[in-house]
Write a protein that holds these residues in place. Sequence first.
Motif, PDB file in Angstrom:
ATOM      1  N   LEU A 199       0.846  -1.176   0.000  1.00  0.00           N
ATOM      2  CA  LEU A 199       0.000   0.000   0.000  1.00  0.00           C
ATOM      3  C   LEU A 199       0.886   1.231   0.000  1.00  0.00           C
ATOM      4  N   MET A 200       0.264   2.343  -0.300  1.00  0.00           N
ATOM      5  CA  MET A 200       0.956   3.622  -0.223  1.00  0.00           C
ATOM      6  C   MET A 200       0.418   4.364   0.989  1.00  0.00           C
ATOM      7  N   SER A 201       1.325   5.053   1.671  1.00  0.00           N
ATOM      8  CA  SER A 201       0.957   5.912   2.784  1.00  0.00           C
ATOM      9  C   SER A 201       1.733   7.201   2.607  1.00  0.00           C
ATOM     10  N   GLY A 202       1.066   8.180   2.034  1.00  0.00           N
ATOM     11  CA  GLY A 202       1.770   9.413   1.687  1.00  0.00           C
ATOM     12  C   GLY A 202       2.835   9.110   0.644  1.00  0.00           C
ATOM     13  N   PRO A 203       4.063   9.550   0.883  1.00  0.00           N
ATOM     14  CA  PRO A 203       5.112   9.352  -0.125  1.00  0.00           C
ATOM     15  C   PRO A 203       5.804   7.994  -0.055  1.00  0.00           C
ATOM     16  N   ARG A 204       5.496   7.197   0.975  1.00  0.00           N
ATOM     17  CA  ARG A 204       6.186   5.910   1.137  1.00  0.00           C
ATOM     18  C   ARG A 204       5.274   4.740   0.827  1.00  0.00           C
ATOM     19  N   ALA A 205       5.911   3.672   0.372  1.00  0.00           N
ATOM     20  CA  ALA A 205       5.206   2.402   0.225  1.00  0.00           C
ATOM     21  C   ALA A 205       5.318   1.650   1.545  1.00  0.00           C
ATOM     22  N   ILE A 206       4.370   0.775   1.779  1.00  0.00           N
ATOM     23  CA  ILE A 206       4.434  -0.142   2.912  1.00  0.00           C
ATOM     24  C   ILE A 206       4.258  -1.535   2.331  1.00  0.00           C
ATOM     25  N   LEU A 207       5.230  -2.410   2.597  1.00  0.00           N
ATOM     26  CA  LEU A 207       5.211  -3.766   2.036  1.00  0.00           C
ATOM     27  C   LEU A 207       5.254  -4.801   3.150  1.00  0.00           C
ATOM     28  N   LYS A 208       4.579  -5.921   2.924  1.00  0.00           N
ATOM     29  CA  LYS A 208       4.582  -7.042   3.864  1.00  0.00           C
ATOM     30  C   LYS A 208       5.678  -8.009   3.429  1.00  0.00           C
ATOM     31  N   LEU A 209       6.889  -7.791   3.912  1.00  0.00           N
ATOM     32  CA  LEU A 209       8.029  -8.617   3.514  1.00  0.00           C
ATOM     33  C   LEU A 209       8.260  -9.745   4.508  1.00  0.00           C
ATOM     34  N   ASP A 210       9.006 -10.739   4.062  1.00  0.00           N
ATOM     35  CA  ASP A 210       9.426 -11.828   4.936  1.00  0.00           C
ATOM     36  C   ASP A 210      10.167 -11.234   6.139  1.00  0.00           C
ATOM     37  N   ARG A 211       9.835 -11.693   7.315  1.00  0.00           N
ATOM     38  CA  ARG A 211      10.390 -11.112   8.547  1.00  0.00           C
ATOM     39  C   ARG A 211      11.922 -11.111   8.559  1.00  0.00           C
ATOM     40  N   GLY A 212      12.546 -12.211   8.212  1.00  0.00           N
ATOM     41  CA  GLY A 212      14.006 -12.268   8.208  1.00  0.00           C
ATOM     42  C   GLY A 212      14.610 -11.296   7.204  1.00  0.00           C
ATOM     43  N   HIS A 213      14.020 -11.218   6.029  1.00  0.00           N
ATOM     44  CA  HIS A 213      14.517 -10.309   5.000  1.00  0.00           C
ATOM     45  C   HIS A 213      14.354  -8.857   5.428  1.00  0.00           C
ATOM     46  N   GLN A 214      13.210  -8.526   5.992  1.00  0.00           N
ATOM     47  CA  GLN A 214      13.008  -7.135   6.384  1.00  0.00           C
ATOM     48  C   GLN A 214      13.968  -6.740   7.509  1.00  0.00           C
ATOM     49  N   GLU A 215      14.234  -7.630   8.450  1.00  0.00           N
ATOM     50  CA  GLU A 215      15.184  -7.310   9.523  1.00  0.00           C
ATOM     51  C   GLU A 215      16.564  -7.014   8.943  1.00  0.00           C
ATOM     52  N   LEU A 216      16.976  -7.788   7.944  1.00  0.00           N
ATOM     53  CA  LEU A 216      18.253  -7.546   7.274  1.00  0.00           C
ATOM     54  C   LEU A 216      18.238  -6.180   6.584  1.00  0.00           C
ATOM     55  N   LEU A 217      17.161  -5.879   5.874  1.00  0.00           N
ATOM     56  CA  LEU A 217      17.063  -4.591   5.181  1.00  0.00           C
ATOM     57  C   LEU A 217      17.067  -3.418   6.166  1.00  0.00           C
ATOM     58  N   PHE A 218      16.397  -3.564   7.309  1.00  0.00           N
ATOM     59  CA  PHE A 218      16.398  -2.500   8.315  1.00  0.00           C
ATOM     60  C   PHE A 218      17.823  -2.225   8.791  1.00  0.00           C
ATOM     61  N   GLU A 219      18.601  -3.293   8.907  1.00  0.00           N
ATOM     62  CA  GLU A 219      19.969  -3.165   9.420  1.00  0.00           C
ATOM     63  C   GLU A 219      20.925  -2.582   8.381  1.00  0.00           C
ATOM     64  N   ILE A 220      20.857  -3.081   7.144  1.00  0.00           N
ATOM     65  CA  ILE A 220      21.872  -2.667   6.163  1.00  0.00           C
ATOM     66  C   ILE A 220      21.474  -1.449   5.333  1.00  0.00           C
ATOM     67  N   ARG A 221      20.182  -1.119   5.283  1.00  0.00           N
ATOM     68  CA  ARG A 221      19.732   0.037   4.494  1.00  0.00           C
ATOM     69  C   ARG A 221      18.669   0.833   5.258  1.00  0.00           C
ATOM     70  N   PRO A 222      19.027   1.344   6.440  1.00  0.00           N
ATOM     71  CA  PRO A 222      18.026   2.029   7.271  1.00  0.00           C
ATOM     72  C   PRO A 222      17.486   3.315   6.656  1.00  0.00           C
ATOM     73  N   GLU A 223      18.189   3.898   5.713  1.00  0.00           N
ATOM     74  CA  GLU A 223      17.682   5.103   5.063  1.00  0.00           C
ATOM     75  C   GLU A 223      16.539   4.786   4.099  1.00  0.00           C
ATOM     76  N   THR A 224      16.462   3.537   3.649  1.00  0.00           N
ATOM     77  CA  THR A 224      15.457   3.113   2.669  1.00  0.00           C
ATOM     78  C   THR A 224      14.333   2.297   3.291  1.00  0.00           C
ATOM     79  N   PHE A 225      14.659   1.478   4.284  1.00  0.00           N
ATOM     80  CA  PHE A 225      13.695   0.559   4.901  1.00  0.00           C
ATOM     81  C   PHE A 225      13.602   0.829   6.396  1.00  0.00           C
ATOM     82  N   GLN A 226      12.379   1.059   6.876  1.00  0.00           N
ATOM     83  CA  GLN A 226      12.152   1.255   8.308  1.00  0.00           C
ATOM     84  C   GLN A 226      10.980   0.389   8.748  1.00  0.00           C
TER      85      GLN A 226
END
Length: 114
Positions: free
Chosen positions: A37-64
Amino acid sequence: MATFDDLRAVALGLPQAEEISYRGEPWFNVGKRTFALMSGPRAILKLDRGHQELLFEIRPETFQPCPVATVKWSYVRLEDLDADELARLVVEAWSQVVPKKVSRPYLASLTAPA
């Protein structure tokens, strides 16, 4: 740079996916289950929990983290992605909500030799 139009094109190209509007924002569902879904200027995605945790760690400017009820979703800055990366993420999100009997053949077709 990926755009909302890229997200929409990929999402609506997936089996059983449809777009609805909720409070004026576009949501992409399979049945009643939302995967993007979109929420204002950002997308919100239902990603695999393990993958999203990795993305939060290595690309915090892009994924929160985006806590929704008891499930953690991912805020995604589309402008930080290219269209191919966004497409992979949207397919991943879709595969989290669609029945396995639908996702398995589709995902296999993506990796099948041409």
